[in-house]
Design a protein around this motif. Structure first.
Motif, PDB file in Angstrom:
ATOM      1  N   UNK A  61       0.650  -1.674   0.351  1.00 34.30           N
ATOM      2  CA  UNK A  61       0.181  -0.169   0.114  1.00 34.30           C
ATOM      3  C   UNK A  61       0.953   1.599   0.161  1.00 34.30           C
ATOM      4  N   UNK A  62       1.614   1.179   0.579  1.00 27.58           N
ATOM      5  CA  UNK A  62       3.007   2.919   0.608  1.00 27.58           C
ATOM      6  C   UNK A  62       3.237   2.499  -0.351  1.00 27.58           C
ATOM      7  N   UNK A  63       3.918   1.653  -1.536  1.00 26.72           N
ATOM      8  CA  UNK A  63       4.298   1.491  -2.176  1.00 26.72           C
ATOM      9  C   UNK A  63       3.436   2.382  -3.623  1.00 26.72           C
ATOM     10  N   UNK A  64       2.213   2.066  -3.556  1.00 32.86           N
ATOM     11  CA  UNK A  64       0.747   2.477  -3.998  1.00 32.86           C
ATOM     12  C   UNK A  64       0.426   4.080  -3.848  1.00 32.86           C
ATOM     13  N   UNK A  65       1.126   4.115  -2.643  1.00 35.12           N
ATOM     14  CA  UNK A  65       0.667   5.259  -2.294  1.00 35.12           C
ATOM     15  C   UNK A  65       1.608   6.790  -2.740  1.00 35.12           C
TER      16      UNK A  65
ATOM     17  N   UNK B 129      -4.141   5.965  -7.087  1.00 33.96           N
ATOM     18  CA  UNK B 129      -5.271   6.355  -6.891  1.00 33.96           C
ATOM     19  C   UNK B 129      -5.687   7.360  -8.213  1.00 33.96           C
ATOM     20  N   UNK B 130      -4.649   8.344  -7.914  1.00 34.60           N
ATOM     21  CA  UNK B 130      -4.304   9.548  -7.955  1.00 34.60           C
ATOM     22  C   UNK B 130      -5.041   9.671  -9.246  1.00 34.60           C
ATOM     23  N   UNK B 131      -4.014   8.844 -10.525  1.00 32.08           N
ATOM     24  CA  UNK B 131      -3.876   8.715 -11.858  1.00 32.08           C
ATOM     25  C   UNK B 131      -4.556   7.788 -12.676  1.00 32.08           C
TER      26      UNK B 131
ATOM     27  N   UNK C 227     -14.383   6.461  -7.006  1.00 31.56           N
ATOM     28  CA  UNK C 227     -13.229   6.643  -7.287  1.00 31.56           C
ATOM     29  C   UNK C 227     -13.127   4.840  -7.525  1.00 31.56           C
ATOM     30  N   UNK C 228     -13.005   4.722  -9.089  1.00 26.93           N
ATOM     31  CA  UNK C 228     -12.672   3.727 -10.050  1.00 26.93           C
ATOM     32  C   UNK C 228     -10.875   3.684  -9.493  1.00 26.93           C
ATOM     33  N   UNK C 229     -10.184   4.285  -9.341  1.00 29.00           N
ATOM     34  CA  UNK C 229      -9.020   4.456  -8.412  1.00 29.00           C
ATOM     35  C   UNK C 229      -8.754   4.075  -7.198  1.00 29.00           C
ATOM     36  N   UNK C 230      -9.324   3.985  -6.336  1.00 29.40           N
ATOM     37  CA  UNK C 230      -9.158   3.679  -4.906  1.00 29.40           C
ATOM     38  C   UNK C 230     -10.138   2.115  -4.725  1.00 29.40           C
ATOM     39  N   UNK C 231     -10.710   1.956  -6.015  1.00 31.30           N
ATOM     40  CA  UNK C 231     -11.151   0.332  -6.112  1.00 31.30           C
ATOM     41  C   UNK C 231     -10.274  -0.807  -6.430  1.00 31.30           C
TER      42      UNK C 231
ATOM     43  N   UNK D  14      -9.028   6.941   1.289  1.00 32.46           N
ATOM     44  CA  UNK D  14      -9.477   7.241   2.421  1.00 32.46           C
ATOM     45  C   UNK D  14     -10.606   5.586   1.901  1.00 32.46           C
ATOM     46  N   UNK D  15     -11.210   5.236   3.906  1.00 33.13           N
ATOM     47  CA  UNK D  15     -11.990   4.316   3.754  1.00 33.13           C
ATOM     48  C   UNK D  15     -12.299   4.127   3.286  1.00 33.13           C
ATOM     49  N   UNK D  16     -13.200   2.257   3.183  1.00 33.80           N
ATOM     50  CA  UNK D  16     -14.008   1.884   2.369  1.00 33.80           C
ATOM     51  C   UNK D  16     -15.174   0.790   2.996  1.00 33.80           C
TER      52      UNK D  16
END
Length: 515
Positions: A62-66, A71-73, A83-87, A118-120
Motif C-alpha cells: 500500500x505504501x508503494x501504491x501511495x 489512485x489519483x493517476x 473512485x475507480x482508482x481506489x477500487x 479514503x476508507x472503504x
C-alpha cells in the motif's frame, strides 16, 4: 497469537503456523508474556483482548501504491464516481498480498481496512465495478502507472517479453480448477530492463486458436529489446532483425560446448554467484552475431540431479522389463518389446548414455541387457549441464545481457504466485467474459508492476529476493492488536509491530513500516 495455561495463569506466545509434511504445525513461536506483562509494556492498562495478524506485506504494497500516486493517476484516466482508482488499488493490493484468499475474507481479517484511505466500508462489488474498464481505459491506466514507475528509474530502456503461461481463468464454483473448462491466457509485456517492471501488456487467449504469432505479439508492444527463448528462435529471422536478446538450442553450436572451462570468465560475482561466461561470435541465420556461452553452477547442479533421477527411473523400468522377459511373464513379440524400450529411453539425453540390447526373436526367448556408457555420461555432464547459448546484437555488459534474458523467468515466477493454478471469480458461478478477463488480467499485471518495483528497491538495498520471497518475508512482520475496554466512548485500540529480526528490520526501514 496463542495462550498457554500453566499453573492457573495464561502465557501468550506469538506463533507462526506452516505445513510440515502436508500437515499444519507451529513452526516458530515467540514468548510475549502474561496479559499483565503485556499491559505493563503498553500504557493504558490491561487490554480486554489481543490478536495477531500479518502486517508488513500489506503495508509495504500500500505504501508503494501511495508513493506512485496510483489512485489519483487512475482517476485522472477514468473520471468516475465513486473512485475507480481506489477500487482498482484495493484489487491490486489483494492480488499482490493474498492471491489465494477470497477478497472479502482477506479484507475482514487483515490490516487493509485500517490502511486504505479514503476508507472503504465494504469490498463487495469491487469486481462488478471493474467491469467498467474498457480496452481504452486499461491502456490509459497502464500508461499512467508506467509514467509513475519511470519517474523512479534512471534507466528507461525496455524489453518485450512473452509469458504464454500467464493465467488459467476457471469458473468460481469449480472444485478442481485445473480440470474445469475455462480460459487459458498468455500475455505479451513491455517491461523495464532495470527490474523487469511491467509497463504495458497485451493479453491473448491460448485455447481458441486466435493466439497471435510470437513476432506479431512482440511488434504490438512498441519499441523494446526483444527477449526470446530457444524454442522461439526458429520463428524469428535473426539475420535481418535488430534489438534482441535470446537463447539458441545448445546443439546448434557444438563448437562452443567443447570449449574448456578455463575459457570462461566470472560474471559479476555479487549479482550472479557461480556464473561464468565466454563472450565470442558465431554465425546465426547467416549473419555473424555476438554469442555468449554461460555456465551456471546452480543450474548445472539442478540439471545433474534431475537427469540422475530420470536415468534411475529408466534403468529401474528396463531392469523390471528384463526380469519379466527372463521369467517368461512378458510374452510380447520383438516389436512390442522394442516399443517399450522406446517409451522408456525416449529423450535425446537418455539415449546418449543408456543402451538396451535385445537377443532372441520369439516370445518367451527374448532377453534384454542394458548398459550405461560412463564416458558418454561424463561428456553430457561436461558439455551440456548448466550451459546456455545467448545471442544478442546489443553491446551491453554480459551481466546486463543475462539480466535481460532472465526477465521472462522472473515474470513467469511472479505470475505463478499471483494467479496460482487458476484465477476464479467471485461466487456464485462466474462466467469469464472478454471484459472480465481483461479486468482481472490488468489487476495481475499491475500487481506485478508494484511488486517488481519493490523487488528492485530491495535488490538495490542488498537483498536479492524473488517477489515471492520478498512478500513472504514482509508478511512475517506482524502487528499485535490490543483492544481496551470502553470508558464511555468507542473501545480503544493500540497496534504494535512485533519484534523484528535484522532482515525484517531492514525491510521495515526500506518500506518505512511503522505503527
Amino acid at each position: 497469537m496463542v495462550g498457554k495455561k500453566i499453573g492457573g495463569r495464561t502465557y501468550y506466545y506469538l506463533a507462526e503456523s506452516g505445513r510440515v509434511d502436508g500437515k499444519p504445525r507451529v513452526v516458530t513461536q515467540r514468548y510475549l508474556g502474561t496479559a499483565e506483562e503485556i499491559a505493563r509494556a503498553v500504557p493504558g492498562g490491561e487490554p480486554a483482548s489481543t490478536s495477531y495478524r500479518a502486517f508488513g506485506d500489506i503495508a509495504a504494497v500500500w505504501s508503494t501504491l501511495s508513493r506512485l500516486g496510483f489512485v489519483g493517476r487512475v482517476d485522472d484516466v477514468v473520471r468516475a464516481k465513486p473512485s475507480l482508482g481506489l477500487t482498482l488499488a484495493v484489487a491490486v493490493l489483494h492480488r499482490a498480498t493474498a492471491p489465494g484468499t477470497p477478497l472479502s475474507e482477506w479484507w475482514a481479517s487483515g490490516p487493509a481496512a485500517d490502511l486504505v484511505r479514503p476508507r472503504l466500508s465494504t469490498v463487495d462489488g469491487i469486481w462488478k465495478a471493474l467491469e467498467r474498464l474498457t480496452p481504452d481505459r486499461i491502456a490509459g491506466i497502464e500508461e499512467a502507472v508506467a509514467a509513475a514507475v519511470l519517474e523512479a528509474l534512471d534507466d528507461h530502456a525496455a524489453l518485450a517479453v512473452d509469458v504464454p503461461q500467464f493465467a488459467a481463468f476457471a469458473p468460481a464454483d469449480c472444485t478442481l480448477p485445473s480440470a474445469c473448462q475455462g480460459v487459458l491466457a498468455g500475455v505479451g509485456l513491455r517491461v523495464t530492463r532495470d527490474g523487469a517492471i511491467p509497463l504495458a501488456s497485451r493479453l491473448y487467449r491460448r485455447d481458441d486458436g486466435t493466439a497471435p504469432t510470437f513476432a506479431s505479439l512482440m511488434a504490438g508492444l512498441g519499441p523494446a529489446t526483444l527477449v526470446f527463448h530457444a524454442g522461439q528462435a526458429a520463428q524469428l529471422d535473426l539475420g535481418s532483425r535488430s534489438g534482441f536478446v535470446g537463447s539458441l538450442p545448445l546443439t546448434d553450436h557444438p563448437e562452443l560446448l567443447t570449449q574448456p572451462a578455463s575459457a570462461r570468465k566470472r560474471v559479476d560475482p555479487e549479482r550472479f554467484a557461480g556464473l561464468t561466461a565466454l563472450d565470442t561470435h558465431a554465425v546465426v541465420d547467416g549473419v555473424r552475431r555476438r554469442v555468449i556461452l554461460t555456465h551456471s553452477a546452480t543450474l548445472h547442479a539442478a540439471q545433474s540431479r534431475a537427469f540422475a533421477d530420470e536415468l534411475a527411473t529408466a534403468t529401474r523400468e528396463l531392469d523390471g522389463l528384463a526380469e519379466a522377459l527372463a521369467a517368461g511373464t512378458h510374452r510380447g513379440d520383438r516389436a512390442q518389446v522394442h516399443a517399450e524400450l522406446g517409451r522408456v529411453t525416449r529423450g535425446r539425453r537418455i539415449e546418449r548414455v543408456l543402451t538396451a540390447v535385445l537377443s532372441g526373436n520369439r516370445p518367451g526367448e527374448i532377453r534384454l541387457e542394458r548398459r550405461i556408457d560412463s564416458a558418454a555420461l561424463a561428456r553430457l555432464d561436461e558439455e551440456f549441464f548448466g550451459k546456455q547459448v545467448l545471442v544478442t546484437d546489443r553491446d551491453w555488459p554480459i551481466g546486463d545481457v543475462v539480466t535481460a534474458y532472465r526477465a521472462r523467468t522472473h515474470l513467469e515466477s511472479t505470475f505463478r504466485w499471483l494467479t496460482g493454478p487458476a484465477v476464479t471469480g467471485p461466487t456464485p458461478r462466474w462466467e469469464w467474459t472478454r471484459q472480465r478477463i481483461a479486468a482481472h488480467g490488468l489487476v495481475s499485471v499491475l500487481a506485478a508492476t508494484v511488486t517488481h518495483l519493490m523487488r528492485r528497491e530491495a535488490d538495490r538495498a542488498g537483498m536479492n529476493l524473488s517477489v515471492r520471497e520478498l512478500l513472504d518475508q514482509l508478511a512475517g512482520i506482524g502487528e499485535l492488536v490490543l483492544r481496551y475496554p470502553s470508558t464511555g466512548g468507542r473501545p480503544r485500540t493500540k497496534r504494535l509491530l512485533t519484534e523484528l529480526d535484522p532482515g525484517q528490520q531492514a525491510l521495515a526501514d526500506l518500506f518505512q513500516l511503522s505503527r
